[in-house]
Design a protein around this motif. Structure first.
Motif, short mmCIF file in Angstrom:
data_model
loop_
_atom_site.label_atom_id
_atom_site.label_comp_id
_atom_site.label_asym_id
_atom_site.label_seq_id
_atom_site.Cartn_x
_atom_site.Cartn_y
_atom_site.Cartn_z
N UNK A 102 7.40 -41.82 8.48
CA UNK A 102 7.78 -41.89 7.06
C UNK A 102 6.60 -41.83 6.09
N UNK A 103 5.37 -41.91 6.59
CA UNK A 103 4.19 -41.86 5.72
C UNK A 103 3.40 -40.57 5.89
N UNK A 158 -1.12 -19.21 3.50
CA UNK A 158 -0.91 -20.41 2.71
C UNK A 158 -0.75 -21.67 3.53
N UNK A 159 -0.32 -22.72 2.83
CA UNK A 159 -0.17 -24.05 3.42
C UNK A 159 1.26 -24.52 3.19
N UNK A 160 1.92 -24.91 4.27
CA UNK A 160 3.25 -25.50 4.15
C UNK A 160 3.09 -27.02 4.13
N UNK A 161 3.47 -27.65 3.03
CA UNK A 161 3.31 -29.09 2.84
C UNK A 161 4.66 -29.76 3.00
N UNK A 162 4.79 -30.57 4.04
CA UNK A 162 6.04 -31.29 4.33
C UNK A 162 5.85 -32.75 3.91
N UNK A 163 6.59 -33.14 2.88
CA UNK A 163 6.43 -34.47 2.29
C UNK A 163 7.61 -35.37 2.62
N UNK A 164 7.35 -36.65 2.95
CA UNK A 164 8.45 -37.59 3.14
C UNK A 164 9.13 -37.88 1.80
#
Length: 200
Positions: A102-103, A158-164
């Motif tokens: 979760x973090x 690019x960059x795939x940013x996966x955010x909680x």
């Protein structure tokens, strides 16, 4: 900057694409209605950095359909083509709901040096959130490495940013398609710092 919109249909799903032109760094939110806060984050960060943003939403839909990213790269979306032609590096914002992590903020995508630079900016979020760039530590489905994923279709990838969820919105109640999400200010600040590093 003039914002342009386009109504598109992908696999029978109607979406609204909204492009705000800017610099050669692009903020992309493919699932703005599914992954709360990503649309607002893309717009806010792009605005502060002078970057380009492209956001896909399903306005007013209570149960948005999630189309996997590689299947979003369709030729009949003119604004996506414009975005991919103009942008050199993409930062594609997504949301994950992994209860075991979760973090964790996972930074995938094909441009690994850009992922590490972006992680440097996001390091300001520790210990609340932990940027992860090691692909072996990122769940396979969140790595964003598919050749047809739009994050990898710009000149330098690019960059795939996966955010909680807690890194995407401060909303405490249930989701409402008519109420915009409000991303945490410190997450916006950290993303802005990281995106600016990509232009240096």
């Amino acid at each position: 900057m003039t914002t342009v919109t386009e109504e598109v249909e992908i696999e029978g799903v109607r979406l609204l694409a909204t492009l705000t032109p800017g610099g050669e760094i692009g903020l992309l939110a493919l699932h703005g209605s599914n992954e709360g806060g990503t649309a607002e984050l893309a717009r806010s960060v792009a605005d502060r950095c002078g970057a380009t943003s492209l956001v896909f939403t399903q306005p007013g839909v209570r149960r948005p359909v999630h189309i996997p990213s590689p299947r979003m790269a369709v030729e009949h979306c003119a604004l996506l083509g414009t975005f991919l032609d103009h942008v050199s590096v993409t930062v594609s914002l997504h949301g994950h709901m992994r209860p075991a992590t979760p973090r964790s903020v996972f930074l995938g995508g094909g441009n690994r040096s850009a992922a590490r630079l972006l992680a440097s900016g996001l390091s300001a979020l520790r210990p609340e959130f932990d940027p992860v760039t090691d692909l072996d530590e990122i769940p396979r489905s969140l790595r964003g490495l598919h050749a047809r994923n739009p994050v990898n279709l710009t000149r330098r990838g690019g960059v795939q940013v996966e955010l909680p969820l807690s890194a995407r919105t401060v909303r405490s109640g249930g989701w409402d398609p008519e109420v915009p999400d409000t991303p945490p200010h410190h997450v916006v600040d950290a993303l802005v710092k990281g995106v600016r590093m990509l232009t240096e």
